[in-house]
Design a protein around this motif. Structure first.
Motif, mmCIF file in Angstrom:
data_model
loop_
_atom_site.group_PDB
_atom_site.id
_atom_site.type_symbol
_atom_site.label_atom_id
_atom_site.label_comp_id
_atom_site.label_asym_id
_atom_site.label_seq_id
_atom_site.Cartn_x
_atom_site.Cartn_y
_atom_site.Cartn_z
ATOM 1 N N UNK A 443 0.740 -1.337 0.033
ATOM 2 C CA UNK A 443 -0.102 0.088 -0.085
ATOM 3 C C UNK A 443 0.769 1.414 -0.087
ATOM 4 N N UNK A 444 0.420 2.158 -0.865
ATOM 5 C CA UNK A 444 1.290 3.499 -0.966
ATOM 6 C C UNK A 444 1.150 3.966 0.280
ATOM 7 N N UNK A 445 0.273 4.171 0.947
ATOM 8 C CA UNK A 445 0.416 4.786 2.269
ATOM 9 C C UNK A 445 1.306 4.614 3.355
ATOM 10 N N UNK A 446 1.741 3.171 3.493
ATOM 11 C CA UNK A 446 2.902 2.649 3.991
ATOM 12 C C UNK A 446 4.220 3.235 3.585
ATOM 13 N N UNK A 448 4.624 6.041 1.888
ATOM 14 C CA UNK A 448 4.801 7.329 2.553
ATOM 15 C C UNK A 448 5.207 7.312 3.769
ATOM 16 N N UNK A 449 4.673 7.008 4.769
ATOM 17 C CA UNK A 449 5.076 6.551 6.017
ATOM 18 C C UNK A 449 6.508 6.337 6.232
ATOM 19 N N UNK A 450 7.015 5.384 5.430
ATOM 20 C CA UNK A 450 8.651 4.937 5.373
ATOM 21 C C UNK A 450 9.256 6.630 4.966
ATOM 22 N N UNK A 451 8.782 7.079 4.150
ATOM 23 C CA UNK A 451 9.556 8.246 3.655
ATOM 24 C C UNK A 451 9.495 9.569 4.894
#
Length: 467
Positions: A443-446, A448-451
């Motif tokens: 999932x893209x949201x995960x 983004x959280x990593x970034x």
């Protein structure tokens, strides 16, 4: 002599006389009872010497023949014969017991169905025995079948099973076990399992790790799923899959044999729903699964090398629908922190290199281009890295511009490059490439959280884990 003594003597004499009378009655007049057997054998053969059974019934004609210790059906020698099925017929036909004699010296055999017998059975032995009997119709009371020996005109009644064996087709003797039921201890001897076919969205290639990989002390998984890339299979998931697969080794029925093009089409074998190929204990097997039966409860199947169509209950074939995503270790970047030398996190916003350093006491410190960061915050960030999970398999994406790249350098000199590439047509997903190869998305949201959390580590801000 006193009166009391005289009375006693008279009583004793009377007892003696009475005893003698009882003895005579028991000895000379007690009737002799004998137990009559309920069954008598029309013939008796040595079971081990039986080597030929020919059955000609209303539905089929076939011959069972023994060569050495092996039984075959003449004309179907390529299909193994079930030892259990052979044992039943040998036990029942080694001697022919009957429940009662119906009629002697019968003149009208038609009334018992012998004008057109349901079955004629001929049995021979290596000792020279040669017996033939005929099975007539079933008795009106349903007690069993009428039977007669070929060389006499008496009619007998036999148990149902004696008649039913003679009425069965030859396929009842064919082996229903398509491949061995492998014990858990031999799972590691399963070198590969491939499942393809039109009912699968993605093919499965389940493969044992090489001896070199498996000997690595850091490797605990025995198997990989191999697609564009290679993914370790969870230990429990791998064992559960093999248990299901090997429990489906025996078919529920044999429905046809001598398969030609017309039969292949009839049973859906020319356009298979699934094809299972595997190697275990050095032997290779291939099972092709065709269409469903009309009621949808069974699926047709054929084993390469056997000219027989089998039917399986669909509940025993659920392993064929096992998805790759349910087999693999879902953590994308599952690496022990103690094996990592550096992690470089690169996105459109920034690039951060985290260098892991251990002092003589084994305490971890983490350094970036700007200096040391809070170790506890970084450890939370490493948990975020580990918690990035594969969601499902997907097709290769055309977009090649990564949203995020994570580069690992390990203490042993090896490295790993992980790229997260946004889907062209789904804003929620990112395709994952590991060293340039990928098959799954996250999932893209995960991502983004990593970034965002990489920046939080550098800034000294709190990092919360995903789970």
């Amino acid at each position: 002599m006193s009166k009391r003594v005289k009375t006693l003597l008279i009583s004793l004499a009377a007892l003696v006389v009475l005893g003698a009378i009882v003895f005579v009655l028991l000895y000379f007049f007690t009737p002799v009872f004998t137990t009559q057997p309920t069954k008598t054998a029309l013939y008796v053969l040595d079971r081990k010497s039986i080597n030929y059974i020919d059955i000609d019934n209303v539905s089929s004609k076939y011959t069972l023949q023994k060569t050495g210790d092996e039984w075959d059906i003449i004309g179907m020698e390529d299909v193994p014969v079930s030892s259990n099925a052979i044992s039943v017929v040998l036990i029942k036909y080694q001697s022919m017991g009957f429940t009662r004699l119906i009629e002697e010296n019968v003149e009208d055999m038609g009334k018992y169905g012998f004008d057109s017998p349901l079955s004629t059975v001929n049995i021979k032995t290596t000792l020279g025995d040669d017996v033939t009997f005929m099975i007539g119709r079933k008795s009106p009371t349903g007690e069993g079948y009428y039977i007669r020996m070929a060389d006499e005109n008496n009619v007998y009644l036999v148990d149902d099973i004696v008649g039913e064996i003679g009425l069965d087709s030859g396929v009842r003797y064919l082996e229903k076990m398509l491949y061995p039921l492998v014990d858990t201890a031999d799972f590691a001897n399963t070198m590969y399992v491939n499942i393809t076919g039109k009912n699968r969205e993605y093919d499965m290639q389940f493969k044992r790790k090489s001896d070199e990989e498996y000997s690595d002390m850091n490797i605990v998984n025995v198997y990989d799923i191999v697609a564009n890339n290679k993914y370790s299979v969870g230990i429990t998931e791998g064992d559960d899959f093999l248990k299901l697969m090997f429990s489906g080794s025996q078919a529920d029925a044999i429905v046809d044999y001598h398969i030609d093009d017309a039969k292949a089409e009839k049973y859906g074998l020319n356009d298979p729903s699934y094809v299972l190929e595997f190697m275990v204990n050095g032997d290779e097997y291939k099972v092709t699964y065709g269409s469903l039966t009309e009621d949808g409860t069974q699926r047709y199947a054929v084993l390469d090398g056997r000219d027989v169509v089998y039917a399986y209950n669909v509940t025993r074939l659920e392993f064929l629908d096992t998805e790759n995503k349910d087999m693999i270790e879902r953590m994308v970047m599952l690496k022990m922190i103690t094996t990592v030398k550096t992690i470089t996190v690169t996105s459109a916003e920034a690039s951060h290199e985290f260098r892991l350093v251990y002092d003589s006491a084994g305490e971890l410190s983490v350094k970036t281009q700007l200096g040391f960061v809070d170790t506890d915050i970084f450890k939370n960030y490493y948990q975020v890295i580990l918690q990035i999970m594969y969601e499902d398999q997907c097709d290769v994406q055309q977009n090649t511009e990564p949203m995020l790249t994570v580069d690992f350098a390990f203490n042993d000199g090896t490295s790993m490059n992980v790229q997260f590439i946004p889907f062209d047509d789904d804003a929620r997903k990112c395709y994952v490439l590991i060293d340039g190869k990928g098959d799954f998305y996250v999932f893209k949201k995960d991502v983004q959280k990593l970034i965002d959390d990489a920046q939080n580590v550098v800034d000294g801000n709190e990092v919360t884990t995903i789970i």
